[in-house]
Design an enzyme around this catalytic site. Structure first.
Site, PDB file in Angstrom:
ATOM      1  N   LEU A 153      46.758  42.857  44.979  1.00 15.62           N
ATOM      2  CA  LEU A 153      45.947  41.761  44.440  1.00 15.62           C
ATOM      3  C   LEU A 153      44.720  41.467  45.302  1.00 15.62           C
ATOM      4  O   LEU A 153      44.784  41.521  46.524  1.00 15.62           O
ATOM      5  CB  LEU A 153      46.808  40.497  44.320  1.00 15.62           C
ATOM      6  CG  LEU A 153      48.068  40.629  43.467  1.00 15.62           C
ATOM      7  CD1 LEU A 153      48.773  39.286  43.348  1.00 15.62           C
ATOM      8  CD2 LEU A 153      47.762  41.192  42.085  1.00 15.62           C
ATOM      9  N   HIS A 154      43.624  41.168  44.624  1.00 13.78           N
ATOM     10  CA  HIS A 154      42.390  40.763  45.298  1.00 13.78           C
ATOM     11  C   HIS A 154      41.882  39.492  44.613  1.00 13.78           C
ATOM     12  O   HIS A 154      42.539  38.962  43.702  1.00 13.78           O
ATOM     13  CB  HIS A 154      41.351  41.896  45.260  1.00 13.78           C
ATOM     14  CG  HIS A 154      41.128  42.457  43.893  1.00 13.78           C
ATOM     15  ND1 HIS A 154      40.557  41.731  42.869  1.00 13.78           N
ATOM     16  CD2 HIS A 154      41.442  43.675  43.363  1.00 13.78           C
ATOM     17  CE1 HIS A 154      40.498  42.470  41.784  1.00 13.78           C
ATOM     18  NE2 HIS A 154      41.042  43.657  42.041  1.00 13.78           N
ATOM     19  N   HIS A 179      42.122  39.167  40.825  1.00 14.83           N
ATOM     20  CA  HIS A 179      43.435  38.789  40.284  1.00 14.83           C
ATOM     21  C   HIS A 179      43.712  37.299  40.522  1.00 14.83           C
ATOM     22  O   HIS A 179      44.274  36.620  39.662  1.00 14.83           O
ATOM     23  CB  HIS A 179      44.548  39.593  40.972  1.00 14.83           C
ATOM     24  CG  HIS A 179      44.479  41.065  40.749  1.00 14.83           C
ATOM     25  ND1 HIS A 179      44.199  41.952  41.748  1.00 14.83           N
ATOM     26  CD2 HIS A 179      44.653  41.807  39.627  1.00 14.83           C
ATOM     27  CE1 HIS A 179      44.214  43.179  41.275  1.00 14.83           C
ATOM     28  NE2 HIS A 179      44.472  43.127  39.982  1.00 14.83           N
ATOM     29  N   ASP A 195      37.428  44.896  32.946  1.00 15.29           N
ATOM     30  CA  ASP A 195      37.992  45.865  31.999  1.00 15.29           C
ATOM     31  C   ASP A 195      37.738  45.348  30.586  1.00 15.29           C
ATOM     32  O   ASP A 195      38.660  45.026  29.844  1.00 15.29           O
ATOM     33  CB  ASP A 195      39.487  46.027  32.278  1.00 15.29           C
ATOM     34  CG  ASP A 195      39.752  46.549  33.675  1.00 15.29           C
ATOM     35  OD1 ASP A 195      39.655  47.754  33.881  1.00 15.29           O
ATOM     36  OD2 ASP A 195      40.018  45.728  34.577  1.00 15.29           O
ATOM     37  N   GLN A 216      39.437  47.163  27.764  1.00 11.68           N
ATOM     38  CA  GLN A 216      40.871  46.842  27.739  1.00 11.68           C
ATOM     39  C   GLN A 216      41.096  45.482  27.075  1.00 11.68           C
ATOM     40  O   GLN A 216      42.009  45.314  26.260  1.00 11.68           O
ATOM     41  CB  GLN A 216      41.402  46.840  29.167  1.00 11.68           C
ATOM     42  CG  GLN A 216      42.815  46.305  29.320  1.00 11.68           C
ATOM     43  CD  GLN A 216      43.339  46.453  30.732  1.00 11.68           C
ATOM     44  OE1 GLN A 216      43.829  47.501  31.091  1.00 11.68           O
ATOM     45  NE2 GLN A 216      43.261  45.407  31.541  1.00 11.68           N
ATOM     46  N   SER A 268      37.801  45.411  42.707  1.00 10.65           N
ATOM     47  CA  SER A 268      38.777  46.304  42.092  1.00 10.65           C
ATOM     48  C   SER A 268      39.730  46.783  43.176  1.00 10.65           C
ATOM     49  O   SER A 268      39.311  46.985  44.327  1.00 10.65           O
ATOM     50  CB  SER A 268      38.053  47.522  41.487  1.00 10.65           C
ATOM     51  OG  SER A 268      38.965  48.575  41.267  1.00 10.65           O
TER      52      SER A 268
HETATM   53  O1  PAF Z   1      44.320  45.912  34.178  1.00 12.40           O
HETATM   54  C1  PAF Z   1      45.372  46.307  34.717  1.00 12.40           C
HETATM   55  O2  PAF Z   1      45.626  46.073  35.898  1.00 12.40           O
HETATM   56  C2  PAF Z   1      46.358  47.104  33.890  1.00 12.40           C
HETATM   57  O3  PAF Z   1      45.726  47.942  32.989  1.00 12.40           O
HETATM   58  C3  PAF Z   1      47.400  46.226  33.183  1.00 12.40           C
HETATM   59  C4  PAF Z   1      46.755  45.318  32.163  1.00 12.40           C
HETATM   60  C5  PAF Z   1      48.156  45.373  34.207  1.00 12.40           C
HETATM   61  C6  PAF Z   1      48.418  47.103  32.454  1.00 12.40           C
HETATM   62  O4  PAF Z   1      49.106  47.923  33.336  1.00 12.40           O
END
Ligand code: PAF
Length: 282
Positions: A35-36, A39, A152, A155, A187
């Site tokens: 974690l950074h 997060h 992301d 995503q 990241s």
């Molecule tokens: O963004 C991430 O760290 C990953 O893609 C996730 C959403 C935790 C799924 O493994």
């Protein structure tokens, strides 16, 4: 006192049921650990949005391609749990591989269209792994909200689409990118960079931002992105996977002047890291 760490879906569900029975709203923060501050911003946003925050830590093997960094991906559960507690997070879900992918696991979740360009093109199969694990995490937790970082962006768009398409009741919340003092998006993979590479990495956002500004000022998107890609290579990057302007919601390619909300997306390789970033065209 440490925070509760659930290793099984059953343990997490029991806690979620208790919190829901007490009328508490719950936010889920899915992560792969290491974690950074990016997060921690998700956890903070979760605390603002809901009453209880569960952070998940699981390095999901199915979203890594052959030859990618699954084995070397940084892992430090003790430090992660301390950071979650320090931020005020209420619990962590840290399942074993066998809990997430039991013997005989055979189900895939595929989102068409949105997963095809950008990282979908340069990391084949990546998004099938993401959609598989995120679907599982959302169903397992039954949280009210799930927090995802805008770094992301693709995503985030894919997860929004899958929750809509599959009627998953969790509301997906996007959280702005956290950057260092030089604008580099944080990241976990930045830890792969040497000091010299870090200096180069900090040019990435500068060129993407310049392309976004040029497009906003009326420049053609294709030309602005091509120029940014050349400048990123000239700055010392090994390879540019893409620099493209796309619409923010549908991720449709913009080559001229954007007719709606758009962003410049980039991915490039430097040392052992692959950096991604995106900037709004405003
Ligand atoms: O963004 C991430 O760290 C990953 O893609 C996730 C959403 C935790 C799924 O493994």
């Amino acid at each position: 006192m440490t925070i509760p760490v659930f290793r099984t879906v059953a343990e997490m569900r029991a806690q979620v049921a208790d919190w829901h029975a007490a009328d508490k709203k719950i936010a889920l923060v899915p992560t792969m650990g290491h974690l950074h501050q990016g997060h921690l911003a998700l956890i903070r946003a979760g605390l603002v949005t809901a009453d209880r925050v569960i952070t998940t830590i699981f390095v999901n093997p199915t979203q890594f391609g052959a030859g990618e960094d699954l084995e070397s991906y940084p892992r430090d559960e003790t430090s992660d749990l301390a950071l979650i507690k320090g931020e005020g997070g209420h619990a962590a879900f840290v399942p074993l591989l066998s809990e997430m992918y039991p013997e005989g696991f055979a189900t895939r979740v595929t989102v068409d269209g949105l997963t095809e360009p950008l990282c979908g093109a340069s990391r084949p199969g990546h998004f099938d792994g993401v959609t598989q694990i995120v679907t599982k995490l959302l169903i397992q937790a039954g949280a009210d909200f799930a927090m995802f970082g805008e770094k992301d962006w693709q995503q985030l768009a894919v997860v929004r689409r899958l929750t809509r398409d599959l009627d998953i009741a969790t509301e997906v919340v996007g959280v702005p990118i956290v950057r260092d003092d030089f604008g580099l998006a944080l990241s976990s993979r930045n830890s792969y960079l040497s000091d010299a590479e870090l200096q180069v990495a900090r040019r990435f956002n500068v060129h993407l931002r310049a392309a976004a500004a040029e497009i906003a000022a009326g420049g053609a998107a294709a030309a602005a992105c091509e120029k940014a890609a050349a400048e990123i290579l000239a700055a010392g990057f090994l390879k540019v996977d893409y620099v493209e302007c796309r619409t923010a919601d549908g991720l449709e390619l913009v080559t001229g002047s954007p007719g709606c909300r758009s962003r410049v997306f980039g991915a490039a390789r430097l040392g052992g890291a692959r950096l991604i970033d995106n900037h709004a065209v405003v």
